[in-house]
Design an enzyme around this catalytic site. Structure first.
Site, mmCIF file in Angstrom:
data_model
loop_
_atom_site.group_PDB
_atom_site.id
_atom_site.type_symbol
_atom_site.label_atom_id
_atom_site.label_comp_id
_atom_site.label_asym_id
_atom_site.label_seq_id
_atom_site.Cartn_x
_atom_site.Cartn_y
_atom_site.Cartn_z
ATOM 1 N N GLU A 44 0.820 -1.203 0.000
ATOM 2 C CA GLU A 44 0.000 0.000 0.000
ATOM 3 C C GLU A 44 0.862 1.265 0.000
ATOM 4 O O GLU A 44 1.825 1.375 0.757
ATOM 5 C CB GLU A 44 -0.916 0.004 1.231
ATOM 6 C CG GLU A 44 -1.894 1.170 1.263
ATOM 7 C CD GLU A 44 -2.763 1.181 2.504
ATOM 8 O OE1 GLU A 44 -3.826 1.821 2.471
ATOM 9 O OE2 GLU A 44 -2.379 0.558 3.519
ATOM 10 N N LYS A 117 -10.158 2.381 -2.267
ATOM 11 C CA LYS A 117 -10.326 1.828 -0.922
ATOM 12 C C LYS A 117 -11.655 2.275 -0.322
ATOM 13 O O LYS A 117 -11.956 3.467 -0.255
ATOM 14 C CB LYS A 117 -9.160 2.284 -0.052
ATOM 15 C CG LYS A 117 -9.102 1.673 1.344
ATOM 16 C CD LYS A 117 -7.803 2.093 2.011
ATOM 17 C CE LYS A 117 -7.644 1.510 3.403
ATOM 18 N NZ LYS A 117 -6.349 1.908 4.006
ATOM 19 N N CYS A 154 -5.762 -2.844 2.398
ATOM 20 C CA CYS A 154 -5.464 -2.731 3.823
ATOM 21 C C CYS A 154 -6.678 -2.848 4.752
ATOM 22 O O CYS A 154 -7.130 -3.951 5.016
ATOM 23 C CB CYS A 154 -4.685 -1.451 4.090
ATOM 24 S SG CYS A 154 -3.788 -1.489 5.677
#
Length: 295
Positions: A44, A117, A154
């Protein structure tokens, strides 16, 4: 895809600048391609340190458009080396509008797709809500020459709903660029619990969906840029597990590592025949899952 596929996870530490970090990524990608890998997963926000330890408006200057300079460089590498590359960028979508975005470059160099995300944390040392607008593209896999990739990022990895949504859309593998670490002030016992929870929940996604899971985390200590906090020690431990949660490969928690392992995406069919969770889901009874909480 029925035949085995070699994949690589580039677990890296910050090299101090975007140029140096991208050079490090290119070295890892070339090494992986030379060893026969068909897919390379980067960590990331690989172009920089993990800047979300603090809130600073000047740091929005780190963002770039998509397509943009980094996707152009990764595209050339993907086309030259005939490998699928998954990168993770700070996306500048418009003035004042930014995302934490994964990019997928196909073997012909094309930008096969992006994922913004969806789950954005806001915790001490992880002030991502300051920088990132929550994703608005949903949970949609990206089709590539090597298969349909369920790319998440993540904090998404803690949410079984995200993994399930990708599985229901036909993802053949779940891939998580990651930046997660310990507060150095936490006890060793607490650090162990956190790391084990991180691995366990993702192995659970593999089992619940009958999918291979790969998580690529950064590694090494990064100080608080303002010196106010204790910094973060990213715990590495990047891993790949199979569709029954079996551990196929794992890096350590201390050192950079190009983790290469073989996966067979066709095992999903075999495992789901034994454990037909998708068949037995009570989709008529899950309406409450769309509520924040059942008061």
């Amino acid at each position: 895809m029925s035949h085995p596929l070699l994949i690589a996870l580039a677990q890296q530490s910050d090299q101090g600048s975007a140029a140096a970090n991208l050079d490090d990524c290119e070295t890892a990608i070339r090494t992986a391609a030379n060893r026969g890998c068909g897919l390379v997963l980067l960590q990331e926000l690989h172009n920089s340190s993990y800047f979300c330890q603090i809130e600073d408006p000047a740091l929005f200057d780190l963002a770039e458009p998509i397509p943009g300079p980094t996707t152009e460089r990764l595209s050339k590498l993907a086309r030259e080396l005939q490998v699928v590359i998954i990168g993770s960028l700070f996306e500048r979508r418009a003035p004042g509008l930014y995302h934490n975005t994964a990019v997928v470059l196909d073997v012909d160099g094309s930008l096969a797709g992006i994922y913004r995300k969806m789950h954005i944390p806001d915790d001490p040392g992880y002030y991502e809500k300051y920088y990132f607008t929550p994703g608005d593209l949903g949970f949609n896999p990206v089709d590539t020459a090597i298969g349909r990739l369920g790319v998440l990022v993540c904090w998404d990895q803690w949410f079984p709903e995200a993994a399930r949504a990708m599985a229901l859309a036909g993802a053949q593998i779940l891939l998580y660029p990651t930046a997660i670490g310990w507060d150095p002030c936490d006890s060793s016992a607490e650090q162990t619990r956190q790391l084990e929870a991180w691995v366990t929940v993702q192995r659970g996604h593999a089992v619940a969906n009958g999918l291979t899971v790969a998580a690529c985390n950064r590694v090494g200590f990064e100080p608080d840029p303002r010196g106010a906090g204790s910094g973060a020690r990213f715990w590495g431990s990047s891993f790949v597990c199979g569709p029954q949660g079996e551990m196929l490969a794992q890096a350590d928690a201390q050192t950079p590592k190009l983790l290469i392992t073989e996966v067979n995406l066709a095992r999903t069919e075999q495992v789901r025949r034994m454990w037909p969770f998708l068949r037995d889901r009570r989709i008529d009874a899950y309406d409450d899952l769309k509520r924040r909480y059942r008061d």
